[in-house]
Write an enzyme that holds these catalytic residues in place. Structure first.
Site, mmCIF file in Angstrom:
data_model
loop_
_atom_site.group_PDB
_atom_site.id
_atom_site.type_symbol
_atom_site.label_atom_id
_atom_site.label_comp_id
_atom_site.label_asym_id
_atom_site.label_seq_id
_atom_site.Cartn_x
_atom_site.Cartn_y
_atom_site.Cartn_z
ATOM 1 N N GLU A 1 -18.587 17.868 1.646
ATOM 2 C CA GLU A 1 -17.777 18.541 0.627
ATOM 3 C C GLU A 1 -18.370 18.349 -0.760
ATOM 4 O O GLU A 1 -18.418 19.300 -1.561
ATOM 5 C CB GLU A 1 -16.347 18.021 0.706
ATOM 6 N N VAL B 1 -1.492 -8.008 -3.995
ATOM 7 C CA VAL B 1 -1.281 -9.174 -3.143
ATOM 8 C C VAL B 1 -2.548 -10.023 -3.119
ATOM 9 O O VAL B 1 -3.645 -9.509 -2.900
ATOM 10 C CB VAL B 1 -0.897 -8.746 -1.713
ATOM 11 N N GLY C 1 -0.316 4.363 0.227
ATOM 12 C CA GLY C 1 -1.052 5.490 0.771
ATOM 13 C C GLY C 1 -0.259 6.187 1.859
ATOM 14 O O GLY C 1 0.965 6.070 1.945
ATOM 15 N N ASP D 1 -6.253 2.614 7.473
ATOM 16 C CA ASP D 1 -7.672 2.266 7.553
ATOM 17 C C ASP D 1 -7.913 0.779 7.778
ATOM 18 O O ASP D 1 -9.028 0.384 8.126
ATOM 19 C CB ASP D 1 -8.395 2.698 6.273
ATOM 20 N N ALA E 1 -6.199 10.836 7.436
ATOM 21 C CA ALA E 1 -4.839 10.867 6.927
ATOM 22 C C ALA E 1 -3.794 11.082 8.025
ATOM 23 O O ALA E 1 -2.769 10.389 8.035
ATOM 24 C CB ALA E 1 -4.720 11.944 5.845
ATOM 25 N N GLY F 1 0.818 -1.201 0.000
ATOM 26 C CA GLY F 1 0.000 0.000 0.000
ATOM 27 C C GLY F 1 0.851 1.250 0.000
ATOM 28 O O GLY F 1 1.656 1.462 0.908
#
Length: 423
Positions: free
Chosen positions: A175, A83, A17, A304, A319, A15
């Site tokens: 948003e 994966v 991120g 997460d 984040a 990942g």
């Protein structure tokens, strides 16, 4: 820890991120070799993903290639792949191409996906927003709705195309709703001949008692007021009963709408199911205080995909938390290599931010509570500061300055198959 035959411990990070990238960077000066695996070639600044979905920014403005970000870090190899299997006993991960990577340490930071609370049949009719592909698909869906309304043969069909619903009153839903209302009332003004885009209905639907439930109640109320000033209809305490290609159902009321967006729930990446480890109801792995998997000191989960409790409350899936987890895993790996005790993860909450629209936002930082224009400026500069790369910051600043003065959105290009979902 026992030194591997190569003499250099191998760290596999799944990942790219916030958690995975921050762990990778934190290990830059350590005597390890790192393989970073991601099924996409870029790091994505997810907090601004809704701006791509609403045509405010282009994809490269909020994303950067992983290879470019890590080009100066010589102990990293980037692998484009996914994966499909984890053998914790043999310490190997298997990729879709059949290749197998043996690790001394493994970090799973593969993020989250959409959760429809048992109603997966809603997914094609109410797309969520997690990736750039999602954002571009939603942008196409939104822009095509106005085009189809312009060409509609009847007032009823035109109204269905101009009815927009966002399900979920968290930051993403707020948003999206606020920005979509601005597009309809300002950006598209005078561009159509048969419809008035300002007549579009934008509805934000939240099953709970208020929007932005993670914020203090006073800021939640201000956010709702700011949304309503923008023309958004906010419905709280109202769960959606059904969604299909022709609309959605609220209680006993049926609403015709061809554009429903999902911002109501997330589920952990399916990689967590490959581990022999306890998970919570959302599929997140219940980790130890040092973020390792129970019984596996060399295997970590962050971001997460990790379920972490602190002071009786879950660490939020935001984040800043993912960044802190990634950096913490690097510290634990360093401690393991030195045969030192592993530190305990402690999340530092720097506050919550959410933007609602032009000159409208809410900010909660400890005792500081801001709303309106001051909160919007604060939100703006914080997000620009945390973007990866100088070019990204500069481009976003220019684009937002232009949008501020002109109400225009430069990325209103419809890409892909220009066919809406069939009503």
């Amino acid at each position: 820890m026992t030194t591997p035959p190569s003499g250099i411990p191998h760290v596999v990070i799944v990942g790219g991120g916030f958690a995975g990238l921050w762990a990778t960077r934190a290990l830059a000066r350590d005597g390890v070799r790192i393989t970073l695996v991601d099924r996409r070639n870029h790091h994505l600044f997810q907090p601004l993903l809704y701006q791509v979905a609403t045509a405010g920014l282009s994809a490269p403005d909020i994303a950067a290639p992983l290879r470019h970000i890590l080009r100066g870090q010589r102990n990293v190899e980037v692998r484009l792949g996914e994966v499909i299997d984890i053998d914790a006993a043999a310490r190997t991960v298997t990729l879709t191409d059949g290749d197998s990577l043996r690790y001394d340490f493994l970090l799973l930071a593969s993020g989250a996906t959409h959760a429809y609370f048992g109603h997966d049949a809603w997914a094609p009719h109410a797309p969520g927003l997690k990736t750039l592909d999602d954002a571009l698909a939603i942008r196409r869906r939104l822009l095509l709705a106005f085009e189809r309304a312009e060409a509609a043969a009847s007032a009823e069909e035109r109204a269905a195309w101009l009815d927009f619903a966002i399900v979920g009153g968290g930051p993403t839903g707020v948003e999206l709703a606020g920005t979509l209302a601005e597009i309809a009332r300002h950006t598209l003004r005078n561009e159509f001949r048969r419809i008035d885009p300002a007549e579009a209905k934008v509805r934000l639907i939240e099953a709970g008692p208020r929007v932005l439930a993670s914020f203090p109640e006073s800021l939640s109320a201000r956010a709702r007021a700011q949304l309503e000033r923008l023309g958004v209809e906010v419905l709280t305490g109202t769960p959606v009963a059904d969604i299909d290609a022709d609309g959605y159902t609220l209680g006993d009321a049926r609403v015709r709408s061809h554009t429903v967006l999902w911002a109501a729930g997330v589920a952990a990446s399916p990689l967590g199911a490959l581990l022999d480890a306890p998970r919570d109801r959302a599929g997140r792995v219940l980790v130890q205080p040092d973020l390792s998997v129970p019984g596996r000191a060399e295997l970590f989960v962050a971001g997460d995909l990790a379920s972490v409790q602190q002071d009786g409350k879950p660490v939020p899936g935001v984040a800043p938390a993912a960044k802190q987890m990634g950096a913490h895993v690097a510290r634990v790996i360093r401690a393991r290599l030195r045969n030192e005790p592993a530190p305990t993860f402690r999340y530092r909450d720097f506050g919550n931010l959410a933007t609602i629209g032009r000159m409208a936002a809410v900010v909660h930082l400890g005792r500081l509570k801001l709303s309106g224009l001051p909160a919007w400026w604060f939100w703006l500069f914080i997000h620009i500061f945390f973007l990866i790369g100088f070019r990204n910051r500069l481009i976003v600043l220019i684009d937002w300055a232009w949008a501020y003065w002109s109400y225009q959105r430069h990325a209103r290009i419809i890409l892909g198959e220009q066919r809406p979902p069939l009503p």
